[in-house]
Design a protein around this motif. Sequence first.
Motif, short mmCIF file in Angstrom:
data_model
loop_
_atom_site.label_atom_id
_atom_site.label_comp_id
_atom_site.label_asym_id
_atom_site.label_seq_id
_atom_site.Cartn_x
_atom_site.Cartn_y
_atom_site.Cartn_z
N PRO A 17 -10.66 -2.64 -1.07
CA PRO A 17 -10.13 -1.62 -0.15
C PRO A 17 -9.71 -0.39 -0.96
O PRO A 17 -9.57 -0.45 -2.18
N LEU A 18 -9.48 0.69 -0.25
CA LEU A 18 -9.24 1.98 -0.91
C LEU A 18 -8.05 1.97 -1.86
O LEU A 18 -8.08 2.60 -2.91
N CYS A 19 -6.99 1.22 -1.52
CA CYS A 19 -5.82 1.15 -2.40
C CYS A 19 -6.22 0.63 -3.78
O CYS A 19 -5.78 1.14 -4.81
N CYS A 102 -0.62 -5.51 3.10
CA CYS A 102 -0.59 -4.07 3.44
C CYS A 102 0.83 -3.66 3.82
O CYS A 102 1.30 -2.60 3.41
N ILE A 105 2.80 -3.04 0.77
CA ILE A 105 2.31 -1.86 0.05
C ILE A 105 2.67 -0.58 0.80
O ILE A 105 3.00 0.44 0.21
N CYS A 119 -0.68 2.87 -0.77
CA CYS A 119 -1.83 2.91 0.14
C CYS A 119 -2.26 4.37 0.32
O CYS A 119 -1.50 5.17 0.84
N PRO A 120 -3.47 4.71 -0.11
CA PRO A 120 -3.91 6.10 0.01
C PRO A 120 -3.86 6.64 1.44
O PRO A 120 -3.59 7.83 1.65
N TYR A 121 -4.09 5.76 2.43
CA TYR A 121 -4.04 6.23 3.82
C TYR A 121 -2.64 6.71 4.17
O TYR A 121 -2.47 7.61 4.97
N PHE A 156 -2.07 3.51 9.76
CA PHE A 156 -2.78 3.41 8.48
C PHE A 156 -3.76 2.24 8.44
O PHE A 156 -4.85 2.35 7.89
N HIS A 157 -3.38 1.12 9.04
CA HIS A 157 -4.29 -0.03 9.12
C HIS A 157 -5.57 0.34 9.85
O HIS A 157 -6.65 -0.10 9.49
N CYS A 160 -7.91 2.17 7.69
CA CYS A 160 -8.53 1.27 6.71
C CYS A 160 -9.61 0.42 7.38
O CYS A 160 -10.71 0.25 6.85
N PRO A 192 -5.04 -6.62 1.66
CA PRO A 192 -6.13 -6.17 0.78
C PRO A 192 -7.06 -7.30 0.35
O PRO A 192 -8.27 -7.09 0.22
#
Length: 204
Positions: A17-19, A102, A105, A119-121, A156-157, A160, A192
């Motif tokens: 995932p992005l994180c 998540c 995080i 988390c980048p989002y 945010f979820h 993702c 994640p």
Amino acid sequence: GADISARNIDTLSSSFPLCMQNLHRSLRRDAHLKHFGRLQYTLFLKGIGLNLEECLVFWRSSFSKITDDTFNKEYRYNVRHTYGDVGGDSNRRGGGYTPFSCQKILTEHPPGPGEAHGCPYRHFSIDNLTALLQNVGVKDQEVLRGVKEDKEKTKFHLACNRVFEYVHKQEIKKVRDDGTWGASQLETIVHPNEYFKRSYMLKN
Ligand code: SF4
């Protein structure tokens, strides 16, 4: 079976995932990660099935600008501790710490300057988030617009999961159509390690 080893992390990271992709890219760029980044990433790697020996090899080779001596003094113990190999009795009995969800995080220890965890989002500006997504190959304008809206609504979820569905859309269509995956395997991802597990299963 799966070859989850230090030398394969670069390849496997396409299913992260992005994180975790952000942590991996920062690590490759700087040959270093700060404390919370190491913790978040080490626990994730443990969760995907990287064993302690391989995890030590991974960190040692990734911290390419330091000597073995520095690595052994400053970092080795922490990785072992995270795996429950050393430390207090309860940590050892429990096999070390659990990979972060998540929720954890998203809500604990927001990253400060020079830190790559989180988390980048949630923790990136929309411009930096869009740039990161484009760098990892998510360039579809509709998806990027959707992510922006999710972020504005603090969902945010959803952002993702939107990206997960976009990146795996062909594979998801296939397992949906042929019935290999039921509803429970297609539920919203909230961890994640679940993101990785699903991505890995779909691609292999
Ligand atoms: Fe990572 Fe969860 Fe954020 Fe996705 S929503 S990037 S898995 S912390």
